[in-house]
Design an enzyme around this catalytic site. Structure first.
Site, PDB file in Angstrom:
ATOM      1  N   ASP A 128       0.838  -1.211   0.000  1.00  0.00           N
ATOM      2  CA  ASP A 128       0.000   0.000   0.000  1.00  0.00           C
ATOM      3  C   ASP A 128       0.872   1.259   0.000  1.00  0.00           C
ATOM      4  O   ASP A 128       0.599   2.225  -0.721  1.00  0.00           O
ATOM      5  CB  ASP A 128      -0.919  -0.035   1.233  1.00  0.00           C
ATOM      6  CG  ASP A 128      -2.062   0.968   1.140  1.00  0.00           C
ATOM      7  OD1 ASP A 128      -2.399   1.390   0.021  1.00  0.00           O
ATOM      8  OD2 ASP A 128      -2.616   1.336   2.192  1.00  0.00           O
ATOM      9  N   ASN A 150      -2.543 -11.069  -4.118  1.00  0.00           N
ATOM     10  CA  ASN A 150      -2.361 -12.522  -4.193  1.00  0.00           C
ATOM     11  C   ASN A 150      -1.024 -12.874  -3.547  1.00  0.00           C
ATOM     12  O   ASN A 150       0.036 -12.495  -4.060  1.00  0.00           O
ATOM     13  CB  ASN A 150      -2.362 -12.994  -5.652  1.00  0.00           C
ATOM     14  CG  ASN A 150      -3.755 -12.934  -6.237  1.00  0.00           C
ATOM     15  OD1 ASN A 150      -4.722 -13.359  -5.595  1.00  0.00           O
ATOM     16  ND2 ASN A 150      -3.886 -12.396  -7.431  1.00  0.00           N
ATOM     17  N   LYS A 152       1.552 -15.428  -3.115  1.00  0.00           N
ATOM     18  CA  LYS A 152       1.866 -16.649  -3.856  1.00  0.00           C
ATOM     19  C   LYS A 152       2.891 -17.536  -3.139  1.00  0.00           C
ATOM     20  O   LYS A 152       2.851 -18.746  -3.255  1.00  0.00           O
ATOM     21  CB  LYS A 152       2.385 -16.285  -5.261  1.00  0.00           C
ATOM     22  CG  LYS A 152       1.336 -15.502  -6.067  1.00  0.00           C
ATOM     23  CD  LYS A 152       1.900 -14.967  -7.357  1.00  0.00           C
ATOM     24  CE  LYS A 152       1.711 -15.940  -8.481  1.00  0.00           C
ATOM     25  NZ  LYS A 152       0.316 -16.052  -8.951  1.00  0.00           N
ATOM     26  N   ARG A 173     -10.536  10.864 -11.842  1.00  0.00           N
ATOM     27  CA  ARG A 173      -9.950  10.898 -10.491  1.00  0.00           C
ATOM     28  C   ARG A 173      -9.361   9.550 -10.080  1.00  0.00           C
ATOM     29  O   ARG A 173      -8.813   9.420  -8.985  1.00  0.00           O
ATOM     30  CB  ARG A 173     -11.022  11.309  -9.477  1.00  0.00           C
ATOM     31  CG  ARG A 173     -11.434  12.779  -9.559  1.00  0.00           C
ATOM     32  CD  ARG A 173     -12.114  13.225  -8.268  1.00  0.00           C
ATOM     33  NE  ARG A 173     -13.390  12.600  -8.043  1.00  0.00           N
ATOM     34  CZ  ARG A 173     -13.761  12.021  -6.895  1.00  0.00           C
ATOM     35  NH1 ARG A 173     -12.930  11.959  -5.868  1.00  0.00           N
ATOM     36  NH2 ARG A 173     -14.962  11.492  -6.752  1.00  0.00           N
ATOM     37  N   LYS A 174      -9.493   8.522 -10.935  1.00  0.00           N
ATOM     38  CA  LYS A 174      -9.064   7.177 -10.553  1.00  0.00           C
ATOM     39  C   LYS A 174      -7.670   6.831 -11.106  1.00  0.00           C
ATOM     40  O   LYS A 174      -7.396   7.089 -12.276  1.00  0.00           O
ATOM     41  CB  LYS A 174     -10.073   6.134 -11.060  1.00  0.00           C
ATOM     42  CG  LYS A 174     -11.447   6.306 -10.443  1.00  0.00           C
ATOM     43  CD  LYS A 174     -12.373   5.165 -10.790  1.00  0.00           C
ATOM     44  CE  LYS A 174     -12.829   5.220 -12.220  1.00  0.00           C
ATOM     45  NZ  LYS A 174     -13.875   4.223 -12.513  1.00  0.00           N
TER      46      LYS A 174
END
Ligand SMILES: CCCCCC/C=C\CCCCCCCC(=O)SCCNC(=O)CCNC(=O)[C@H](O)C(C)(C)COP(=O)(O)OP(=O)(O)OC[C@H]1O[C@@H](n2cnc3c(N)ncnc32)[C@H](O)[C@@H]1OP(=O)(O)O
Length: 207
Positions: A128, A150, A152, A173-174
Site C-alpha cells: 500500500d 495474491n 503466492k 480521479r481514478k
C-alpha cells in the site's frame, strides 16, 4: 510538489543505516547510481506527514477537526513507528518516464506472522505504501479505494525484497496501480497486487 519534498522531521529514513543488510545497501548504491543521470529519483521518507500540506484540502481540515488535537500532534507514519531494524526499513526510487517505483524493503523480526515468515498485513502495508506513493507522485492527494493481493509464496522473516510498482492507467480521479514483490535475485515471485486510488474531491467532506 511532493518530489521537492518539504522537510517534515529531522530524520530522513531513506538513507543507509547500520541495521541495513548487505543486499539492501548494495541495491541502494545501485539505484543511487541510476539517479545520477536523472532518470531515477531517490524519494526521501520522514516519520511525520507535513500537516501544512493538509491545508490544501478542506476535506482534510474537516477530518482533522474530528480528532483530538493532542492525539493528532502525536500522529506518525505507521511504517516509521518501529525502532530501527525491527519493523519496516525501506527506500523508494521513482522513474517518472516509466511511471514506476521500486521499493527496496527489509522487514524486521517484529513483522512476523507465521513463525519464520512475514505477516500478510505487514506485506500489505508495504505494498500500500509503495503503490500509494506511485499514485501520490502521479495524482497528488489520493486514498486507497481498493487493494487486491495474491500471496503466492511466504516471505522469510528478515529478508530483503523488491517491490516493483507501475502506474497502469489514469481515468479521471481514478488511478490504477499494480505491483509485484520479488526476491532480490528476481527468481522468486512472492506477491502480486492491483490497486485503485481515488483523488480526493476538494468539494466533498468526510462525514
Ligand atoms: C496530506 C497528504 C500528504 C502526503 C504525504 C505522503 C507520505 C506518505 C504516504 C505513504 C503512502 C501511504 C498510502 C496509504 C494510503 C491509505 O492507506 S489510505 C487509507 C485507506 N483508505 C481509506 O480509508 C479510503 C476510504 N474511502 C474513501 O474515503 C472514499 O471511498 C474514496 C475517497 C476512496 C472515494 O470516495 P469519493 O471521493 O466520494 O469518490 P466516489 O465518487 O465514491 O468514487 C469515485 C470513482 O471511483 C470508483 N470507486 C470508488 N471506490 C471504489 C472501489 N472500492 N472499487 C471500485 N471502484 C471504486 C467509483 O465507482 C467512481 O468511479 P466513476 O467515477 O463512477 O467511474
Amino acid at each position: 510538489r511532493l518530489l521537492s519534498s518539504e522537510k517534515v522531521s529531522d530524520k530522513n529514513h531513506s538513507l543507509p543505516k547500520p541495521c541495513w543488510g548487505k543486499d539492501m545497501r548494495l541495491l541502494f548504491d545501485q539505484f543511487m547510481k541510476k539517479c545520477e543521470d536523472g532518470s531515477w529519483i531517490h524519494l526521501p521518507s520522514y516519520e511525520y506527514i507535513a500537516t501544512q500540506r493538509s491545508q490544501d484540502f478542506p476535506t482534510f481540515i474537516h477530518a482533522s477537526e474530528l480528532i483530538n488535537k493532542e492525539k493528532l500532534s502525536q500522529g506518525r507514519l505507521f511504517t516509521k513507528s518501529f525502532e530501527d531494524g525491527l519493523g519496516f526499513e525501506y527506500v523508494m526510487f521513482y522513474n517518472d518516464a516509466e511511471k514506476r517505483i521500486v521499493c527496496v524493503f527489509q522487514g524486521g523480526p517484529h513483522l512476523q506472522g507465521m513463525p519464520g515468515f512475514f505477516h500478510g498485513g505487514a506485506i500489505a502495508t508495504m505494498i500500500d505504501a509503495t503503490v500509494g506513493m506511485n499514485a501520490i507522485v502521479s495524482g497528488g492527494i489520493v486514498m486507497t479505494a481498493n487493494l487486491n493481493i495474491n500471496f503466492k509464496r511466504p516471505i522469510p522473516l528478515c529478508s530483503i525484497v523488491l517491490i516493483n510498482s507501475q502506474l497502469d492507467k489514469i481515468e479521471g480521479r481514478k488511478l490504477l496501480v499494480s505491483c509485484n514483490v520479488q526476491s532480490v535475485d528476481e527468481k522468486i515471485l512472492y506477491t502480486e497486487a492491483t490497486s485503485l486510488f481515488v483523488k480526493l474531491n476538494p468539494e466533498k467532506e468526510f462525514d
